[in-house]
Design an enzyme around this catalytic site. Sequence first.
Site, PDB file in Angstrom:
ATOM      1  CG  HIS A 122      -1.886   3.744   3.628  1.00  0.00           C
ATOM      2  ND1 HIS A 122      -2.538   4.556   4.734  1.00  0.00           N
ATOM      3  CD2 HIS A 122      -3.180   4.283   2.794  1.00  0.00           C
ATOM      4  CE1 HIS A 122      -3.384   4.957   4.295  1.00  0.00           C
ATOM      5  NE2 HIS A 122      -3.665   4.704   3.467  1.00  0.00           N
ATOM      6  CG  HIS A 161      -9.430   0.939   0.707  1.00  0.00           C
ATOM      7  ND1 HIS A 161      -9.368   1.636   0.859  1.00  0.00           N
ATOM      8  CD2 HIS A 161     -11.080   1.609   1.366  1.00  0.00           C
ATOM      9  CE1 HIS A 161      -9.333   2.862   1.237  1.00  0.00           C
ATOM     10  NE2 HIS A 161     -10.689   2.339   1.946  1.00  0.00           N
ATOM     11  CE  LYS A 166      -2.994   8.157  -1.531  1.00  0.00           C
ATOM     12  NZ  LYS A 166      -3.015   7.089  -0.064  1.00  0.00           N
ATOM     13  CB  SER A 198      -7.011   3.217   4.379  1.00  0.00           C
ATOM     14  OG  SER A 198      -7.022   2.901   3.276  1.00  0.00           O
ATOM     15  CE  LYS A 256      -6.302   0.618   2.351  1.00  0.00           C
ATOM     16  NZ  LYS A 256      -5.837   1.083   2.368  1.00  0.00           N
ATOM     17  NE  ARG A 276      -5.822  -1.305  -2.084  1.00  0.00           N
ATOM     18  CZ  ARG A 276      -4.982  -1.791  -1.269  1.00  0.00           C
ATOM     19  NH1 ARG A 276      -5.722  -3.313  -0.523  1.00  0.00           N
ATOM     20  NH2 ARG A 276      -3.622  -0.798  -0.924  1.00  0.00           N
ATOM     21  CG  ASP A 335      -2.194   0.797   1.269  1.00  0.00           C
ATOM     22  OD1 ASP A 335      -2.304   2.077  -0.181  1.00  0.00           O
ATOM     23  OD2 ASP A 335      -3.316   1.138   1.579  1.00  0.00           O
ATOM     24  CG  ASP A 336      -0.046   4.547   0.313  1.00  0.00           C
ATOM     25  OD1 ASP A 336      -1.055   4.762  -1.168  1.00  0.00           O
ATOM     26  OD2 ASP A 336      -0.321   5.531   1.046  1.00  0.00           O
ATOM     27  CB  CYS A 364      -6.667   2.365  -1.047  1.00  0.00           C
ATOM     28  SG  CYS A 364      -5.421   3.453  -0.303  1.00  0.00           S
ATOM     29  CG  ASP A 385      -2.020   0.896  -2.656  1.00  0.00           C
ATOM     30  OD1 ASP A 385      -1.459   1.054  -2.937  1.00  0.00           O
ATOM     31  OD2 ASP A 385      -3.435   1.091  -2.492  1.00  0.00           O
ATOM     32  CG  ASN A 386      -1.868   4.016  -4.170  1.00  0.00           C
ATOM     33  OD1 ASN A 386      -3.132   4.088  -3.829  1.00  0.00           O
ATOM     34  ND2 ASN A 386      -1.249   4.797  -3.380  1.00  0.00           N
TER      35      ASN A 386
HETATM   36 MG    MG Z   1      -2.692   3.124  -1.456  1.00  0.00          MG
END
Ligand code: MG
Length: 466
Positions: free
Chosen positions: A231, A132, A304, A155, A130, A77, A33-34, A73, A283-284
């Site tokens: 994240h 989301h 992001k 998150s 996660k 996803r 994540d991130d 996010c 994811d980003n």
């Molecule tokens: Mg993310």
Amino acid sequence: MIAPLLAALPMLATAPPPLDDAPRPNLVVIFTDDLGYGDLSCYGNPTIATPHLDRMAAEGQRWTQFYVGASVCTPSRAALMTGRLPIRSGMCNTRHRVLFPDSTGGLPASETTLAEALRDLGYATGAVGKWHLGHRPEYLPTNHGFDSYYGIPYSNDMDRLPSAPSGRVAITEPQIEYFNVPLLRDTEIIERPTDQRTLTRRYTEQSVRFIRDHTEGDQPFFLYLAHSMPHVPLFRSQQFEDVSLRGLYGDVVEEIDWSVGQILDAIRGLGIAEQTLVVFTSDNGPWLTYDQQGGSAGLLRNGKGSTWEGGMREPFLAWWPGTVPAGQVVPDLGTTMDLLPTAVLLAGGEPPSDRILDGVDLRPALLDTGPSPRDSVFYYRGTELYAVRLGPYKAHFITQEPYGQNTNRIEHDPPLLFHLEHDPSERFDLSADHPEVLARIRRLADAHRATVEPVPNQLETRIPAD
Ligand code: MG
């Protein structure tokens, strides 16, 4: 008699098995994540040590132009899980860019998820981490094709309690109890607030257990491990306190790297490495507004939330000893949406044909039999198409700062045009030099928009405040 037999042997040895008899690989998708394009040693980070990911890259493929379906996010996803741009499932929104604890929507049941597609083909399916994609029971992983789930439903910076400090300090100097995020097993809350310090370790233990439990017998498995980190707020276990030259953010990434090592070691130890495809991505891009607690997109622009490359181009490693070539650097285009059709085809099935899929079959590039068939990428912000890549060229119709409504939103006519292979940092606008390229990209964008059907927006509805 002997000579004909010998002559026949090489054919027996080299003839590919008929498709129906090809072994169906297990699939493990590790999704962080991130994490930014520049956050791993094997992508050039000078002070974050990721020896396990570097080994995974050395034993498999390291892609350099791999994308996600959105720069935040929830829509990213949704893209991974459905093989479709989030505009088609209603899982993106310009005002509320992700799902929040008071959101009432989620991934519609009408979507076919990667888990549903593989379960229909006989796979055991497990989700850890996660989610989301909706936290109401009907939207949770166990109602979207997964046999089991262990993780947090959104998150790790959400559900902030009124007693927590206001503003950024709750994030940058976090305590567990500031964030009342629940930990679920299947659909039941088993811990609240989640002790985020041990989350990466516990996700890893659950994942290794899932792999062990599904190694016996003939049934292949699909494991989706979606780390909550890096994240913000950043947490790591005691074992990883102050281990990284890069500080807290580096500690967190190095624990994820340890986790990857645990999973690959388990797969090797169980003797299933040659039957298991493992991919790693995020994811980003990095959340740059958190300064040193956010990651780095390396040489890519921005991060992001934006449709610059740093928001949507990610590290991507593919590992499948004996099948995916070792040590290969792949500059071909790929996206997370391509995993669904690719995995379904590897599993001997056919991708859903009753809807538009944005994913393509990456098997030629993964198996080194030919180039990736992908030649374009669509960059959405919310429900609006901001940029399009065609071959090496990317046109920005709109650019905007990653956060804030209408902050420096600029419509470009002509669009900005960059040659991403010559200029990966998007510095040198070529729009005046290549009107013919812009014309082709405009036609591609128009043709794409014509395929988008209106659907209910899943991120718009939230419980009204008292
Ligand atoms: Mg993310």
